[in-house]
Design a protein around this motif. Sequence first.
Motif, PDB file in Angstrom:
ATOM      1  N   LEU A 489      41.129  21.658  -2.708  1.00 55.05           N
ATOM      2  CA  LEU A 489      40.523  23.196  -2.953  1.00 55.05           C
ATOM      3  C   LEU A 489      38.907  22.656  -3.051  1.00 55.05           C
ATOM      4  CD1 LEU A 489      39.899  26.001  -3.297  1.00 55.05           C
ATOM      5  CD2 LEU A 489      40.526  25.819  -5.681  1.00 55.05           C
ATOM      6  N   GLY A 490      38.139  22.841  -2.176  1.00 49.92           N
ATOM      7  CA  GLY A 490      36.818  22.620  -2.003  1.00 49.92           C
ATOM      8  C   GLY A 490      35.909  23.895  -2.507  1.00 49.92           C
ATOM      9  N   VAL A 491      35.154  23.376  -3.632  1.00 52.57           N
ATOM     10  CA  VAL A 491      34.484  24.610  -4.222  1.00 52.57           C
ATOM     11  C   VAL A 491      32.932  24.516  -4.424  1.00 52.57           C
ATOM     12  CG1 VAL A 491      34.096  25.885  -6.420  1.00 52.57           C
ATOM     13  CG2 VAL A 491      36.619  25.353  -5.695  1.00 52.57           C
ATOM     14  N   ASP A 492      32.158  25.289  -3.906  1.00 56.06           N
ATOM     15  CA  ASP A 492      30.720  25.263  -4.248  1.00 56.06           C
ATOM     16  C   ASP A 492      30.606  25.568  -5.533  1.00 56.06           C
ATOM     17  OD1 ASP A 492      28.173  25.451  -4.345  1.00 56.06           O
ATOM     18  OD2 ASP A 492      27.843  27.174  -2.954  1.00 56.06           O
ATOM     19  N   VAL A 532      27.598  21.764   8.673  1.00 60.51           N
ATOM     20  CA  VAL A 532      27.413  22.411   9.800  1.00 60.51           C
ATOM     21  C   VAL A 532      27.791  21.648  10.944  1.00 60.51           C
ATOM     22  CG1 VAL A 532      25.752  23.744  11.298  1.00 60.51           C
ATOM     23  CG2 VAL A 532      25.837  24.104   8.821  1.00 60.51           C
ATOM     24  N   MET A 533      27.402  20.387  11.043  1.00 63.45           N
ATOM     25  CA  MET A 533      27.546  19.689  12.326  1.00 63.45           C
ATOM     26  C   MET A 533      28.975  19.408  12.146  1.00 63.45           C
ATOM     27  SD  MET A 533      24.452  16.681  12.248  1.00 63.45           S
ATOM     28  CE  MET A 533      24.732  16.123  10.578  1.00 63.45           C
ATOM     29  N   LYS A 534      29.808  19.087  11.278  1.00 66.55           N
ATOM     30  CA  LYS A 534      31.164  19.159  11.130  1.00 66.55           C
ATOM     31  C   LYS A 534      31.960  20.212  12.083  1.00 66.55           C
ATOM     32  CE  LYS A 534      35.215  17.330  10.329  1.00 66.55           C
ATOM     33  NZ  LYS A 534      35.862  15.977  11.064  1.00 66.55           N
ATOM     34  N   ALA A 587      32.520  31.779   6.653  1.00 61.02           N
ATOM     35  CA  ALA A 587      32.166  30.786   7.279  1.00 61.02           C
ATOM     36  C   ALA A 587      31.898  29.303   6.398  1.00 61.02           C
ATOM     37  CB  ALA A 587      30.889  30.728   8.083  1.00 61.02           C
ATOM     38  N   TRP A 588      31.145  29.483   5.418  1.00 67.77           N
ATOM     39  CA  TRP A 588      31.184  28.218   4.276  1.00 67.77           C
ATOM     40  C   TRP A 588      32.314  28.087   3.776  1.00 67.77           C
ATOM     41  CZ3 TRP A 588      26.927  25.805   5.239  1.00 67.77           C
ATOM     42  CH2 TRP A 588      25.728  26.596   5.459  1.00 67.77           C
ATOM     43  N   ALA A 589      33.129  29.077   3.455  1.00 69.22           N
ATOM     44  CA  ALA A 589      34.588  28.374   2.720  1.00 69.22           C
ATOM     45  C   ALA A 589      35.485  27.908   3.635  1.00 69.22           C
ATOM     46  CB  ALA A 589      35.284  30.008   2.294  1.00 69.22           C
ATOM     47  N   ALA A 590      35.083  28.162   5.186  1.00 71.41           N
ATOM     48  CA  ALA A 590      35.942  27.554   6.099  1.00 71.41           C
ATOM     49  C   ALA A 590      35.477  25.969   6.266  1.00 71.41           C
ATOM     50  CB  ALA A 590      35.989  28.266   7.380  1.00 71.41           C
ATOM     51  N   MET A 591      34.136  25.861   5.922  1.00 69.17           N
ATOM     52  CA  MET A 591      33.376  24.536   6.177  1.00 69.17           C
ATOM     53  C   MET A 591      33.628  23.658   4.890  1.00 69.17           C
ATOM     54  SD  MET A 591      29.748  25.195   8.220  1.00 69.17           S
ATOM     55  CE  MET A 591      29.446  26.711   7.468  1.00 69.17           C
ATOM     56  N   HIS A 592      33.912  24.400   3.816  1.00 69.65           N
ATOM     57  CA  HIS A 592      34.546  23.429   2.751  1.00 69.65           C
ATOM     58  C   HIS A 592      35.809  22.732   3.054  1.00 69.65           C
ATOM     59  CE1 HIS A 592      31.921  26.132  -0.103  1.00 69.65           C
ATOM     60  NE2 HIS A 592      31.187  25.492   0.673  1.00 69.65           N
ATOM     61  N   PHE A 594      36.680  21.796   6.140  1.00 65.98           N
ATOM     62  CA  PHE A 594      36.557  20.918   7.129  1.00 65.98           C
ATOM     63  C   PHE A 594      35.799  19.582   6.493  1.00 65.98           C
ATOM     64  CE2 PHE A 594      35.449  24.771  10.238  1.00 65.98           C
ATOM     65  CZ  PHE A 594      36.907  25.179  10.191  1.00 65.98           C
ATOM     66  N   ALA A 595      35.134  19.993   5.580  1.00 63.69           N
ATOM     67  CA  ALA A 595      34.542  18.801   4.991  1.00 63.69           C
ATOM     68  C   ALA A 595      35.298  17.597   4.128  1.00 63.69           C
ATOM     69  CB  ALA A 595      33.619  19.204   4.118  1.00 63.69           C
ATOM     70  N   ASN A 596      36.788  18.066   4.098  1.00 62.49           N
ATOM     71  CA  ASN A 596      37.766  17.188   3.642  1.00 62.49           C
ATOM     72  C   ASN A 596      38.289  16.218   4.555  1.00 62.49           C
ATOM     73  OD1 ASN A 596      39.150  16.416   1.287  1.00 62.49           O
ATOM     74  ND2 ASN A 596      41.128  17.367   2.365  1.00 62.49           N
ATOM     75  N   GLU A 597      37.630  16.478   5.783  1.00 61.47           N
ATOM     76  CA  GLU A 597      37.956  15.406   6.920  1.00 61.47           C
ATOM     77  C   GLU A 597      36.723  14.576   7.145  1.00 61.47           C
ATOM     78  OE1 GLU A 597      40.540  15.903  10.701  1.00 61.47           O
ATOM     79  OE2 GLU A 597      38.312  16.375  11.300  1.00 61.47           O
ATOM     80  N   PRO A 598      36.659  13.227   7.503  1.00 56.91           N
ATOM     81  CA  PRO A 598      35.456  12.637   7.732  1.00 56.91           C
ATOM     82  C   PRO A 598      34.961  13.107   9.065  1.00 56.91           C
ATOM     83  CG  PRO A 598      37.152  11.185   6.916  1.00 56.91           C
ATOM     84  CD  PRO A 598      37.986  12.427   7.074  1.00 56.91           C
ATOM     85  N   LEU A 599      33.724  12.663   9.362  1.00 54.95           N
ATOM     86  CA  LEU A 599      33.166  13.116  10.471  1.00 54.95           C
ATOM     87  C   LEU A 599      33.745  12.851  11.758  1.00 54.95           C
ATOM     88  CD1 LEU A 599      29.318  12.714   9.717  1.00 54.95           C
ATOM     89  CD2 LEU A 599      30.684  15.006  10.041  1.00 54.95           C
ATOM     90  N   ASP A 600      34.390  11.427  11.574  1.00 51.19           N
ATOM     91  CA  ASP A 600      34.919  10.954  12.792  1.00 51.19           C
ATOM     92  C   ASP A 600      36.321  11.695  13.040  1.00 51.19           C
ATOM     93  OD1 ASP A 600      36.596   9.677  10.856  1.00 51.19           O
ATOM     94  OD2 ASP A 600      35.984   7.608  11.203  1.00 51.19           O
ATOM     95  N   GLY A 601      36.973  12.395  12.089  1.00 54.91           N
ATOM     96  CA  GLY A 601      38.155  13.077  12.291  1.00 54.91           C
ATOM     97  C   GLY A 601      39.425  12.290  12.122  1.00 54.91           C
TER      98      GLY A 601
END
Length: 613
Positions: A489-492, A532-534, A587-592, A594-601
């Motif tokens: 669970l990613g939380v701002d 955002v880039m991810k 959108a930000w909740a979804a990106m939190h 996505f952030a749990n996966e490294p940029l290279d996926g």
Amino acid sequence: MDVLPLPPKIDARREARSLFWRGWGVTEIAAELPLRAIMGEDGKAVPRATIESWKQREAWENAPMIRRLEDSLEVRYQALLAKDKLTGADLTLLDALGRQVATLAKIRRYEAPGGHEGDLNEKVANRNAAPKKKAKPNHFTADQVAELRRIFESELFGYQEDWLASSSLRTRMILKSRQIGATWYFAREALIDALETGRNQIFLSASKAQAHIFRGYIVQFAKRVGVDLKGDPIILTSELIPEDEPAAELHFLGTNARTAQGYHGNFYFDEFFWVYGFEELNKVASGMAMHKKWRRTYFSTPSTIRHQAHPYWTGERRNRRVKKADRIEIDVSHEALKAGRLCEDGVWRQIVTIEDAEAAGCDLFNLDELRIEYAPDEFANLLLCQFVDDSLSAFKFNELVAAGCDSLVEWADFNPDAKRPFGNREVWAGYDPQESEDGDNAGFIIAAPPTKPGGTFRLLEKHSLRGLDFEQQALFIRTILARYNCTYLGVDATGIGAAVFQLLGKADSNGNVAVRGLTKIEYSLETKATMVMKAQNLLRRGRVQWDAGWLDVVSSFLSIKKALTGSGRAITFKAGRSEADGHADLAWAAMHIFANEPLDGQARQQTSMEIFE
């Protein structure tokens, strides 16, 4: 002539009661009984006071009519039976009296607990005893159809009356604000048309889940007249449809072109400005209503001027296919179309903003609250029917709508109505708080992570939270997570998010333990740019899916734009997050997530959890 003798022994109380029910007074009864040689138990004449006490205690005056009739019949019947010799007339009278006794017995059974009409009428009893025919399913009488139309026309706002007045036109295209009752209206319009004409009705939406909103409204409407509609598709009949004609069919379809072929009837294309591949799908949809008797209705909130449906709205697509001399100019301004207009290309167009709806009698909104809840550009797009120029957005509209799928059809492993919607399979979650308890919405999303490197993120469940304090939000998140096997669970953890994060990281007095996989996300220019880039990379590669009916998610991503920082030295991404106009929470909740996966996926990073004592 024979004289009917009295029975040898007659009860004085019973005879007194019988005389009273035949209209005798108490004083008259007291004088009459000795004349009939009817005495009391002591062999003396019964005093008037005794008869009066019998009358009061037994409530002779309140006796029901059936009891009085039974007494009269009994007296007459017994008098006849006491005769030494019965004549033919006596026997006829006995038979008649017997039938009356039987009739009164039936009435007694009818009035007793559990009595029914069959106790009075043998024909009814025999009919009820026979096997009952099942009521014809999904069938409406002429009276029920008339009542539906009466209800329908009595509950319309002014702009919906415009839609009703245009319902006989072949093609309608309506640009409308959100939540002004368009789906509700067209569901009712279609049902009544099917019942009155027998025409098929086809509902085309971004996903089957969204199309089922039509079905829900139709089922609710039918219940107003006592009909419980079943089936998908719904096959219905009415007394207004000739028996030799086929039943009307109501089909509820997603925008998968393969499943949309093969039908014919009136079609309603819901939120057509938000579907992916509109050109291809519209070819199929138009084919459904090719015959001149079918009608076509398109209605939607606007999306972007780059959408494939935009040239249809403006008439530009028609002009591309004709000679320059035959081209037409269509005024699609709000001023020209707010009252509805049959345009030069034969299409009836209308624009209904939320302000138009309010002016036409719709009292469902508080516009001042909505202006606070939505950012100015989002308010203009979703409620004032203004198209978005997605060239300013950090995300491309076509990539966002391409992420939409028909989740009810394509995700066999997910059932949103089950106690465990995703079974025991792993999910990740993201939470984005509002800036303050009185500010914008908070967003919370559940997603199925990729099952292999380079796999797809599937957004399963979304929630926008408003009006809840940090403690209520933490409880809500725990309640939703209890239905899933959540490992991240990613939380701002800024603003209200800090308090929510702290509560989720603690065990509490209610027996709740710290949320597993709780991860703090601390925003910085670098963090925001990376997220955002991810997300851009995932969308570009088609690695994200959500239900195509989630228009608010698309809108949320579109609202994120590039902007300069306060110093003007760096670029960041903003979505107008303030007490007055915050949005993009989903959108930000979804990106939190996505952030749990490294940029290279290629591999998942290890989650961490902070515990507060």
